[in-house]
Scaffold this motif. Structure first.
Motif, PDB file in Angstrom:
ATOM      1  N   ALA A  19       0.867  -1.174   0.000  1.00  0.00           N
ATOM      2  CA  ALA A  19       0.000   0.000   0.000  1.00  0.00           C
ATOM      3  C   ALA A  19       0.908   1.229   0.000  1.00  0.00           C
ATOM      4  O   ALA A  19       1.816   1.332   0.825  1.00  0.00           O
ATOM      5  CB  ALA A  19      -0.891   0.011   1.237  1.00  0.00           C
ATOM      6  N   ASP A  68       0.788   5.313   0.209  1.00  0.00           N
ATOM      7  CA  ASP A  68      -0.091   6.449   0.493  1.00  0.00           C
ATOM      8  C   ASP A  68       0.313   7.688  -0.311  1.00  0.00           C
ATOM      9  O   ASP A  68       1.260   7.650  -1.107  1.00  0.00           O
ATOM     10  CB  ASP A  68      -0.171   6.728   1.995  1.00  0.00           C
ATOM     11  N   LEU A  69      -0.386   8.791  -0.110  1.00  0.00           N
ATOM     12  CA  LEU A  69      -0.139  10.018  -0.868  1.00  0.00           C
ATOM     13  C   LEU A  69       1.250  10.595  -0.640  1.00  0.00           C
ATOM     14  O   LEU A  69       1.791  11.288  -1.498  1.00  0.00           O
ATOM     15  CB  LEU A  69      -1.204  11.069  -0.512  1.00  0.00           C
ATOM     16  N   ASP A  70       1.850  10.324   0.517  1.00  0.00           N
ATOM     17  CA  ASP A  70       3.195  10.812   0.818  1.00  0.00           C
ATOM     18  C   ASP A  70       4.279   9.880   0.294  1.00  0.00           C
ATOM     19  O   ASP A  70       5.463  10.122   0.498  1.00  0.00           O
ATOM     20  CB  ASP A  70       3.366  10.982   2.339  1.00  0.00           C
ATOM     21  N   LYS A 114       4.680   6.795   1.312  1.00  0.00           N
ATOM     22  CA  LYS A 114       5.023   5.797   2.336  1.00  0.00           C
ATOM     23  C   LYS A 114       4.472   4.440   1.909  1.00  0.00           C
ATOM     24  O   LYS A 114       3.293   4.317   1.607  1.00  0.00           O
ATOM     25  CB  LYS A 114       4.446   6.197   3.681  1.00  0.00           C
ATOM     26  N   THR A 131     -10.796   2.552   0.698  1.00  0.00           N
ATOM     27  CA  THR A 131      -9.941   2.579   1.884  1.00  0.00           C
ATOM     28  C   THR A 131      -8.901   1.473   1.773  1.00  0.00           C
ATOM     29  O   THR A 131      -9.233   0.321   1.500  1.00  0.00           O
ATOM     30  CB  THR A 131     -10.764   2.383   3.173  1.00  0.00           C
ATOM     31  N   ASN A 160      -5.512   0.094   3.995  1.00  0.00           N
ATOM     32  CA  ASN A 160      -4.682   0.177   5.199  1.00  0.00           C
ATOM     33  C   ASN A 160      -5.109   1.337   6.107  1.00  0.00           C
ATOM     34  O   ASN A 160      -4.280   2.033   6.679  1.00  0.00           O
ATOM     35  CB  ASN A 160      -3.205   0.301   4.790  1.00  0.00           C
ATOM     36  N   ILE A 195      -6.554   4.186   5.226  1.00  0.00           N
ATOM     37  CA  ILE A 195      -6.540   5.508   4.592  1.00  0.00           C
ATOM     38  C   ILE A 195      -7.624   5.547   3.527  1.00  0.00           C
ATOM     39  O   ILE A 195      -7.621   4.741   2.594  1.00  0.00           O
ATOM     40  CB  ILE A 195      -5.167   5.805   3.962  1.00  0.00           C
ATOM     41  N   LYS A 238      -8.562  12.240  -5.584  1.00  0.00           N
ATOM     42  CA  LYS A 238      -7.572  11.191  -5.298  1.00  0.00           C
ATOM     43  C   LYS A 238      -8.267   9.835  -5.306  1.00  0.00           C
ATOM     44  O   LYS A 238      -9.428   9.714  -4.936  1.00  0.00           O
ATOM     45  CB  LYS A 238      -6.914  11.410  -3.932  1.00  0.00           C
ATOM     46  N   TRP A 258      -7.379   5.175  -5.373  1.00  0.00           N
ATOM     47  CA  TRP A 258      -6.447   4.060  -5.236  1.00  0.00           C
ATOM     48  C   TRP A 258      -6.310   3.363  -6.577  1.00  0.00           C
ATOM     49  O   TRP A 258      -7.277   2.820  -7.102  1.00  0.00           O
ATOM     50  CB  TRP A 258      -6.928   3.068  -4.167  1.00  0.00           C
ATOM     51  N   ARG A 300      -1.939   2.108  -5.002  1.00  0.00           N
ATOM     52  CA  ARG A 300      -1.175   3.335  -4.828  1.00  0.00           C
ATOM     53  C   ARG A 300      -2.106   4.534  -4.876  1.00  0.00           C
ATOM     54  O   ARG A 300      -2.941   4.647  -5.782  1.00  0.00           O
ATOM     55  CB  ARG A 300      -0.114   3.458  -5.917  1.00  0.00           C
ATOM     56  N   ALA A 301      -1.945   5.422  -3.932  1.00  0.00           N
ATOM     57  CA  ALA A 301      -2.743   6.642  -3.906  1.00  0.00           C
ATOM     58  C   ALA A 301      -2.299   7.543  -5.051  1.00  0.00           C
ATOM     59  O   ALA A 301      -1.112   7.817  -5.192  1.00  0.00           O
ATOM     60  CB  ALA A 301      -2.578   7.344  -2.566  1.00  0.00           C
TER      61      ALA A 301
END
Length: 146
Positions: A60, A62-64, A66, A102, A104, A106, A115, A117, A144-145
């Motif tokens: 997974a 996220d937007l950052d 990670k 959603t 994990n 988020i 945004k 996934w 991936r976001a």
């Protein structure tokens, strides 16, 4: 007489106080990541999840940027089924299969913030939804976001 007894116990009390102070100091150095550093938290381990005959890898992102990586074990046939069963993803049925909202913990909402996934098989953007993708033993999948 009482003064002698107090002096006898004083080194023990001071020693115990020193042990407690050292224990608290060591607990303060628990190895937590420094969130202020630019590369802190760029990757974390989600761990091994589930039980079953089939195994695949899931990441997974996220937007950052990670990444949280999982090794999934399941008896399910489809990637989406396995991830839903383990509570890693949630979504709603859409025109083209499961619309993942959603991952994990988020939540992304395309209607609210643009945004979403995106589902990948290896490094390739998937042509089918996560719930319509059969598990291939040892394959890497990711959401991936974007």
């Amino acid at each position: 007489m009482q003064i002698r007894n107090r002096r006898k116990w004083l080194p023990y009390i001071l020693c115990m106080a020193l042990v407690v102070a050292l224990a608290l100091a060591a607990a303060g150095c628990s190895g937590r990541e420094d969130k202020s550093s630019p590369n802190a938290g760029s990757q974390s381990e989600g761990g091994v999840m589930g039980e079953g005959q089939r195994m695949f890898y899931f990441t997974a992102v996220d937007l950052d940027g990670k990444e949280t990586k999982f090794e999934i074990h399941t008896d399910k046939e489809m990637v989406g089924e396995a991830l839903e069963e383990l509570g890693i993803i949630q979504g709603e049925e859409g025109e083209f299969g499961l619309y993942v909202k959603t991952v994990n913990g988020i939540t992304l909402d395309f209607d609210a913030d643009g945004k979403y996934w995106a589902f990948y098989i290896g490094e390739e953007y998937a042509m089918e939804s996560v719930d319509l993708t059969a598990i291939t033993e040892g394959e890497s999948y990711s959401l991936r976001a974007e």
